[in-house]
Write a protein that holds these residues in place. Structure first.
Motif, PDB file in Angstrom:
ATOM      1  N   HIS A 214      13.034 -25.088   9.010  1.00  0.00           N
ATOM      2  CA  HIS A 214      13.001 -26.544   9.159  1.00  0.00           C
ATOM      3  C   HIS A 214      13.153 -26.840  10.645  1.00  0.00           C
ATOM      4  N   GLY A 215      12.002 -26.965  11.343  1.00  0.00           N
ATOM      5  CA  GLY A 215      12.054 -27.091  12.797  1.00  0.00           C
ATOM      6  C   GLY A 215      12.509 -25.769  13.390  1.00  0.00           C
ATOM      7  N   ASP A 216      13.531 -25.816  14.241  1.00  0.00           N
ATOM      8  CA  ASP A 216      14.046 -24.585  14.840  1.00  0.00           C
ATOM      9  C   ASP A 216      15.289 -24.074  14.114  1.00  0.00           C
ATOM     10  N   ARG A 217      15.509 -24.569  12.893  1.00  0.00           N
ATOM     11  CA  ARG A 217      16.682 -24.174  12.126  1.00  0.00           C
ATOM     12  C   ARG A 217      16.266 -23.709  10.732  1.00  0.00           C
ATOM     13  N   ILE A 218      17.234 -23.187  10.007  1.00  0.00           N
ATOM     14  CA  ILE A 218      17.021 -22.780   8.625  1.00  0.00           C
ATOM     15  C   ILE A 218      17.685 -23.814   7.718  1.00  0.00           C
ATOM     16  N   ARG A 219      16.934 -24.294   6.731  1.00  0.00           N
ATOM     17  CA  ARG A 219      17.522 -25.225   5.768  1.00  0.00           C
ATOM     18  C   ARG A 219      17.803 -24.468   4.474  1.00  0.00           C
ATOM     19  N   ALA A 220      19.053 -24.550   4.042  1.00  0.00           N
ATOM     20  CA  ALA A 220      19.463 -23.930   2.783  1.00  0.00           C
ATOM     21  C   ALA A 220      19.608 -25.007   1.721  1.00  0.00           C
ATOM     22  N   ASP A 221      18.910 -24.825   0.609  1.00  0.00           N
ATOM     23  CA  ASP A 221      19.074 -25.715  -0.539  1.00  0.00           C
ATOM     24  C   ASP A 221      20.106 -25.091  -1.462  1.00  0.00           C
ATOM     25  N   LEU A 222      21.160 -25.857  -1.754  1.00  0.00           N
ATOM     26  CA  LEU A 222      22.286 -25.337  -2.500  1.00  0.00           C
ATOM     27  C   LEU A 222      22.464 -26.066  -3.825  1.00  0.00           C
ATOM     28  N   THR A 223      22.853 -25.324  -4.846  1.00  0.00           N
ATOM     29  CA  THR A 223      23.210 -25.910  -6.136  1.00  0.00           C
ATOM     30  C   THR A 223      24.669 -25.572  -6.413  1.00  0.00           C
ATOM     31  N   GLY A 224      25.229 -26.153  -7.455  1.00  0.00           N
ATOM     32  CA  GLY A 224      26.617 -25.847  -7.791  1.00  0.00           C
ATOM     33  C   GLY A 224      27.435 -27.099  -7.974  1.00  0.00           C
ATOM     34  N   GLU A 225      28.663 -27.094  -7.474  1.00  0.00           N
ATOM     35  CA  GLU A 225      29.546 -28.242  -7.634  1.00  0.00           C
ATOM     36  C   GLU A 225      28.928 -29.509  -7.054  1.00  0.00           C
ATOM     37  N   LEU A 226      28.245 -29.361  -5.930  1.00  0.00           N
ATOM     38  CA  LEU A 226      27.566 -30.491  -5.299  1.00  0.00           C
ATOM     39  C   LEU A 226      26.232 -30.003  -4.736  1.00  0.00           C
ATOM     40  N   PRO A 227      25.105 -30.338  -5.368  1.00  0.00           N
ATOM     41  CA  PRO A 227      23.798 -29.957  -4.815  1.00  0.00           C
ATOM     42  C   PRO A 227      23.626 -30.605  -3.446  1.00  0.00           C
TER      43      PRO A 227
END
Length: 354
Positions: free
Chosen positions: A306-319
């Motif tokens: 995501h641009g010059d960074r890494i985007r992590a999509d998270l699930t669990g207690e709070l998506p």
């Protein structure tokens, strides 16, 4: 060019109701002379239908359309004081840039010589004087866009409609043309309505945003207000925020799913709470003695650049979505299925009333 003061009746006053099969558009629009309004929304939301209704290309099923106090509901498209810049510009391929721009005045009864003189003036104003004799195939994307804009402005419309005016441009050209278009729209004395699905185009070009989803307005206001206080997941995604809805009790917003978020603001009642992915810090082990007041156990569902960074999509207690550097992602050994702990400081959240 200085913008002139108008009367209370000047500008656009419309309620556009269009029914087409199972789809119903119901959008209210008001704007004063000099205003630039952007209709922003996903594909299929009804933005282009609204624009075509304003142009008279789609009949209204109900509602009204007034421009400078005059009723336009039953006025044929060719008789409306409306200029249109289409997504693909639709320049006449057999005509030069000069004659493309002169076409509108000629249709209004202006003599050929006078129409060409007016067209030359518009091309000069938009920095295209040296391309007056070029046909569309010899023009760059940015030049063709400005010729299309000049052609629309040459009829001196009281309503200017722009349908995804930058969509056909490559990324580099888009930057330059967006800045130029903003300058020209700032000089436009009547109402301009822009349709786009690109949030940056909307934020840069418009004074007022109207966000449309499923044929209805879900939020409207100044770009800065909407960027800071999104009210739907679509808008939050566009402006890059994690957005949740719940009930506030002091500094805590309790969500329907059971999770709670500690916010910087103190509220009571239905509320939204938002924070950027960059505010999220990830840990492989549950942090001890952490200063963050928000802590959730999550699982990595996916990773993308995501641009010059890494985007992590998270699930669990709070998506949620979290942004981190490539180095940080490698050090954490992130991959789908890994369990992580996500923290966000209360000072980096923003709660506001539903």
């Amino acid at each position: 060019m200085e913008k002139t003061e108008g009367t209370a009746a000047d500008g656009l006053d419309a309620r556009l109701v269009v029914e087409r099969g199972a789809f119903r558009l119901d959008v209210a629009l008001t704007a004063a002379p000099g205003d630039v309004v952007a209709l922003l929304g996903p594909n299929g939301a009804g933005k282009t239908t609204a624009l075509r209704a304003l142009a008279g290309l789609v009949p209204l099923s109900d509602g009204h359309l007034r421009l400078d106090g005059a009723e336009l509901d039953r006025t044929p498209p060719e008789a409306r004081p409306v200029g249109v810049v289409f997504q693909d510009y639709l320049l006449f391929p057999h005509l030069t840039a000069l004659d493309n721009v002169a076409f509108g005045p000629r249709c209004q009864g202006v003599s050929k010589a006078q129409a060409r003189t007016q067209a030359a003036g518009w091309l000069e104003r938009l920095g295209l004087a040296e391309h007056a004799g070029a046909k569309p195939r010899r023009l760059s994307g940015g030049q063709a866009q400005r010729v299309a804009l000049a052609r629309a402005l040459a009829t001196r419309p009281r309503l200017l409609l722009l349908d995804e005016p930058l969509a056909a441009l490559d990324a580099r050209t888009r930057l330059d043309v967006r800045a130029q278009l903003r300058h020209h729209l700032a000089d436009f004395e009547a109402v301009a309505v822009l349709v786009t699905h690109d949030p940056l185009d909307a934020m840069v070009l418009a004074d007022h945003l109207v966000v449309v989803e499923d044929g209805r307005v879900v939020q409207e206001g100044a770009p800065s207000h909407i960027a800071r206080r999104p009210r739907t997941d679509y808008i939050a995604h566009l402006v890059g925020l994690n957005l949740y809805r719940g009930r506030a009790e002091g500094h805590t917003v309790r969500l329907d799913g059971g999770a709670a978020i500690t916010a910087d603001e103190e509220l009571t009642g239905p509320a939204f709470v938002a924070f950027p992915p960059s505010a999220v810090t990830l840990h492989r082990e549950r942090p001890t003695g952490a200063s963050a007041r928000n802590l959730w156990r999550c699982e990595v569902a996916g990773l993308e650049t995501h641009g010059d960074r890494i985007r992590a999509d998270l699930t669990g207690e709070l998506p949620l979505a979290a942004d981190l550097t490539t180095v940080a992602a490698a050090e954490l050994g992130l991959h789908p299925g890994v369990t992580v702990w996500a923290t966000v400081k209360a000072t980096q959240t923003h709660a506001y009333r539903d």
